[in-house]
Design a protein around this motif. Sequence first.
Motif, mmCIF file in Angstrom:
data_model
loop_
_atom_site.group_PDB
_atom_site.id
_atom_site.type_symbol
_atom_site.label_atom_id
_atom_site.label_comp_id
_atom_site.label_asym_id
_atom_site.label_seq_id
_atom_site.Cartn_x
_atom_site.Cartn_y
_atom_site.Cartn_z
ATOM 1 N N VAL A 16 3.973 83.825 48.757
ATOM 2 C CA VAL A 16 4.998 84.047 49.779
ATOM 3 C C VAL A 16 5.460 85.501 49.737
ATOM 4 C CG1 VAL A 16 7.341 83.455 50.497
ATOM 5 C CG2 VAL A 16 5.763 81.650 49.791
ATOM 6 N N GLY A 17 5.660 86.020 48.522
ATOM 7 C CA GLY A 17 6.067 87.418 48.378
ATOM 8 C C GLY A 17 5.037 88.357 48.987
ATOM 9 N N PHE A 18 3.772 88.063 48.760
ATOM 10 C CA PHE A 18 2.715 88.909 49.297
ATOM 11 C C PHE A 18 2.694 88.857 50.826
ATOM 12 C CE2 PHE A 18 -0.949 91.417 49.129
ATOM 13 C CZ PHE A 18 -1.902 90.910 49.994
ATOM 14 N N TRP A 58 12.648 97.236 54.908
ATOM 15 C CA TRP A 58 13.342 96.020 54.507
ATOM 16 C C TRP A 58 13.312 95.799 52.996
ATOM 17 C CZ3 TRP A 58 16.084 93.792 58.252
ATOM 18 C CH2 TRP A 58 15.700 94.054 59.582
ATOM 19 N N LEU A 59 12.200 96.140 52.369
ATOM 20 C CA LEU A 59 12.063 95.862 50.939
ATOM 21 C C LEU A 59 12.374 97.069 50.075
ATOM 22 C CD1 LEU A 59 8.827 93.702 51.034
ATOM 23 C CD2 LEU A 59 11.196 92.939 50.900
ATOM 24 N N GLY A 60 12.416 98.253 50.663
ATOM 25 C CA GLY A 60 12.651 99.457 49.873
ATOM 26 C C GLY A 60 14.102 99.894 49.868
ATOM 27 N N ASP A 61 14.884 99.401 50.812
ATOM 28 C CA ASP A 61 16.291 99.779 50.897
ATOM 29 C C ASP A 61 17.110 98.776 50.090
ATOM 30 O OD1 ASP A 61 18.918 100.236 51.575
ATOM 31 O OD2 ASP A 61 18.515 100.569 53.689
ATOM 32 N N SER A 62 17.742 99.249 49.012
ATOM 33 C CA SER A 62 18.404 98.322 48.095
ATOM 34 C C SER A 62 19.642 97.676 48.696
ATOM 35 C CB SER A 62 18.780 99.051 46.804
ATOM 36 O OG SER A 62 19.687 100.091 47.085
ATOM 37 N N SER A 63 20.103 98.152 49.861
ATOM 38 C CA SER A 63 21.282 97.514 50.446
ATOM 39 C C SER A 63 20.911 96.296 51.282
ATOM 40 C CB SER A 63 22.054 98.526 51.304
ATOM 41 O OG SER A 63 21.254 98.970 52.381
ATOM 42 N N TYR A 116 18.467 90.423 50.867
ATOM 43 C CA TYR A 116 18.561 89.460 51.967
ATOM 44 C C TYR A 116 17.216 89.267 52.646
ATOM 45 C CZ TYR A 116 23.311 90.285 50.769
ATOM 46 O OH TYR A 116 24.462 90.405 50.041
ATOM 47 N N ALA A 117 16.427 90.340 52.702
ATOM 48 C CA ALA A 117 15.074 90.200 53.244
ATOM 49 C C ALA A 117 14.259 89.226 52.395
ATOM 50 C CB ALA A 117 14.394 91.570 53.297
ATOM 51 N N VAL A 118 14.394 89.326 51.084
ATOM 52 C CA VAL A 118 13.659 88.425 50.198
ATOM 53 C C VAL A 118 14.203 87.001 50.311
ATOM 54 C CG1 VAL A 118 13.146 87.896 47.793
ATOM 55 C CG2 VAL A 118 12.997 90.244 48.613
ATOM 56 N N LEU A 119 15.517 86.878 50.507
ATOM 57 C CA LEU A 119 16.092 85.543 50.656
ATOM 58 C C LEU A 119 15.555 84.848 51.902
ATOM 59 C CD1 LEU A 119 19.760 86.149 49.487
ATOM 60 C CD2 LEU A 119 18.056 84.669 48.441
ATOM 61 N N VAL A 120 15.336 85.611 52.957
ATOM 62 C CA VAL A 120 14.730 85.025 54.156
ATOM 63 C C VAL A 120 13.354 84.466 53.814
ATOM 64 C CG1 VAL A 120 13.749 85.574 56.419
ATOM 65 C CG2 VAL A 120 16.016 86.428 55.801
ATOM 66 N N ALA A 121 12.591 85.234 53.041
ATOM 67 C CA ALA A 121 11.261 84.770 52.643
ATOM 68 C C ALA A 121 11.357 83.515 51.775
ATOM 69 C CB ALA A 121 10.532 85.886 51.897
ATOM 70 N N ALA A 122 12.314 83.494 50.853
ATOM 71 C CA ALA A 122 12.468 82.317 49.993
ATOM 72 C C ALA A 122 12.920 81.118 50.817
ATOM 73 C CB ALA A 122 13.478 82.613 48.887
ATOM 74 N N ALA A 123 13.798 81.364 51.792
ATOM 75 C CA ALA A 123 14.283 80.281 52.645
ATOM 76 C C ALA A 123 13.149 79.698 53.477
ATOM 77 C CB ALA A 123 15.393 80.793 53.554
ATOM 78 N N TRP A 124 12.226 80.539 53.886
ATOM 79 C CA TRP A 124 11.063 80.112 54.655
ATOM 80 C C TRP A 124 10.332 78.982 53.943
ATOM 81 C CZ3 TRP A 124 5.611 81.754 53.911
ATOM 82 C CH2 TRP A 124 4.799 81.493 55.003
ATOM 83 N N ARG A 125 10.303 79.060 52.643
ATOM 84 C CA ARG A 125 9.619 78.045 51.863
ATOM 85 C C ARG A 125 10.546 76.882 51.522
ATOM 86 N NH1 ARG A 125 8.771 76.975 46.412
ATOM 87 N NH2 ARG A 125 6.679 76.274 45.844
ATOM 88 N N ILE A 185 8.633 85.742 43.318
ATOM 89 C CA ILE A 185 8.686 86.412 44.610
ATOM 90 C C ILE A 185 9.195 87.850 44.471
ATOM 91 C CG2 ILE A 185 10.981 85.525 45.191
ATOM 92 C CD1 ILE A 185 9.944 85.284 48.091
ATOM 93 N N VAL A 186 10.204 88.086 43.631
ATOM 94 C CA VAL A 186 10.705 89.457 43.493
ATOM 95 C C VAL A 186 9.789 90.283 42.611
ATOM 96 C CG1 VAL A 186 13.085 88.800 43.926
ATOM 97 C CG2 VAL A 186 12.265 88.911 41.582
#
Lengths: 317, 431
Positions: A147-149, A174-179, A183-192, A256-257
């Motif tokens: 999923v992370g990939f 989305w993944l390089g900006d620490s602010s 949340y971008a990763v949480l969207v990916a985790a929520a997808w699953r 994922i992270v």
Amino acid sequence: MTLAEQLDAGTGTTRPPRRRARRKSTALSLPDRIVLLLMVGIPAVVHIALVWVPTIGSIVLSFSEWDGIGGLSDIKWIGTKNYVDVFTAYPRFWPAVAHNLIWLVFLIVIPTAFGLLMAVLLDRKMRFSSIYQSILYLPVVLSLALVGFIWQLMYEPDKGLVNNLIGQVGHINWLGDSSINLYAVLVAAAWRHTGYVMLLFLAGLKALDPALKEAASLDGANSWQTFWRVTFPVLKPINIIVLVVTVIEALRAYDIVFIINRGRNGLELLSILITDNIIGESSRIGYGSAIAVVLLVISLGFIITYLVQVFRKEERS
Amino acid sequence: MARPRPGQLPTLDRRSVLKVLLAGAGIAAVPGLAACGSGSSGAESKTVTFGSNYSDPVPRNALKAVLDGFKTDGLTVTANTKDHNTFQQQINNYLQGHPDDVYSWFAGYRMRYFASKGLALDISDTWTSLGDSFSAAQKEASTGSDGKQYFVPFYSYPWALFYSKSTWAKYGYQPPKTFDELITLGNKMKADGLTALAVGQADGWPQLGTFDQLNLRTNGYDFHMSLMAGKEDWKGAKVKAVFDNWKRMLPLYQDNALGRKWEDAAQGVLAGKAGMMVIGSQQIGQQFAQKLDDLDFCAFPTIDPQWGTDTVEAPIDGFMMSKKAVNVDGGKKLLTYLASAPAQLTYLKSDPTSIAASSKVDEGTYNALQKKCVQFVSEAKHITQFLDRDTDPGFASDAMTNGINKFLGDPNSVDSVLSGLAEQAKSIFTG
């Protein structure tokens, strides 16, 4: 022969008690005991060896300073220094705790609500219901590393799907900006996670007695009222399961992270700190074990709460 | 009247089942034991095992060519290649498990660490015949805390300010001599529509090199090495000055630096979209590949005239022997071969982005970049290895990597970043 008859009668009356006693004494023969001992003992040994020994070992090591090189005689005991350092001198620790909590709250709120919504909608007798269920469930079969990939590709600043769709090519990282990357990763985790929650609720809804809904309709309740007053309360056991599953997902989030940026730059999680210190180049076994114990304590908080509820429920029944 | 015993048959059945189970377990154990036996006694004295982290295509093929050229006493080399970063992270477990006879590693602090832990084999006797191939600095970099040698240098590559020759010619840029000139040049690049400084920090280590350059120019070699050894205060004025200088550079940085891979950043320099990059010659050279003729560099400019540009960062890659080596004699012969000019030239023929460690190499075969690298390194008064090789690995990979990421993401957090580094340094170095 009256004497013979009397003698026979006497022996007859004394035999039954002896037979019963013998049967009782042979209820569990030695072989039976051995089999029973093995059937209970082997799983217990495996459980102790693979769960309890590592756990206790980790707790013990958290009071040590050791780089993992050499034998156990090279371990230096330093009391609670690891805990003090983790809490006061490790800049990544409190952000990691915060991120795990954010992860937990997010998973409880968004994917759970969405999964429940999907379950209620798909529970109706509609055409293609199975297809929609399959589509929504599909991400569950993917490992979080995969999923992370997948989402790394989607979030790519220049060529990614997301930026191209919203006309921000090259601008939003989305993944390089620490602010925003958590949340971008949480969207990916929520997808699953959504699909998993949906499946659990669908199972619960299948068990719901249709008569309850009919009774509510007869009393004049609309769909909204039926859901909140009839359906949702009946799903309480499923809610508990969903809550437990969600807590587990939030506390053990790691792959994922790690796949995305090794848990740096705003994606710190307690699990990342543990492996960075124990498995990574640091080789600070004691330090990493202290962080592991912190995660264990947090987990125990949820576990004990759950077990208390379960036992209380069993006592009632 | 005699009665049949109903309980006897079930009892017998249970016993039979148990016997069968135990027998099965015994049979199952046999293959494992056999495998263990054959494994431990099967190593051949004609084979040298080699653990390699040369995992990228270019270095991997280059190293294969080198090992194919090893023809001594009928010895065969078996190479086990592992991903570069994974090898580095797991090397502690590797060396304590079943390590290969010879393995690739780095010079400096990281080498001394394993030597002092008893995980590396003393190869001072091998150095007896190698001594005249290497400089005093290289020997020092190969020497453990006990004064014995544990490492054989293979090649090195300098870190500097790299750029595309054609791009600079097109816009009329000149190498900056001072930090102020660097800032001016960067602003001119931006005005010309270029990204000034190409930066890719996604892997965590590239910007450690920028810190090194800034610290060496701001505070000099001695302070730098003392800081790496955990003897200086990260909250002190000297370190603060480094980050103040760094802040002046940040407006020149490529957007999204923290999320980009260094390879993509280097591609930007190659394509003429970025003006320059602080990186090693090996890294950016491999990205330039067929256009290596277009790659040029200059020293990171002077900040404090007291130090000028007297220090060059030039990591040395090489090889060590495991304490647990099975074929010690063969391993030493392999190391002797790897230290030779032919072996190193064979490698550099496939990967012409570094310079050979041996002083016996005929530099006439070098390309222009390599010749300039040789001169650059030879003129240096001091040589450093790179932050994550000059200091404790935990401090480098955990504290420094994440501290610098924090600073790059929020430059105004520098005070809390330095406080965090100071506390972690205290925790790690005075353990």
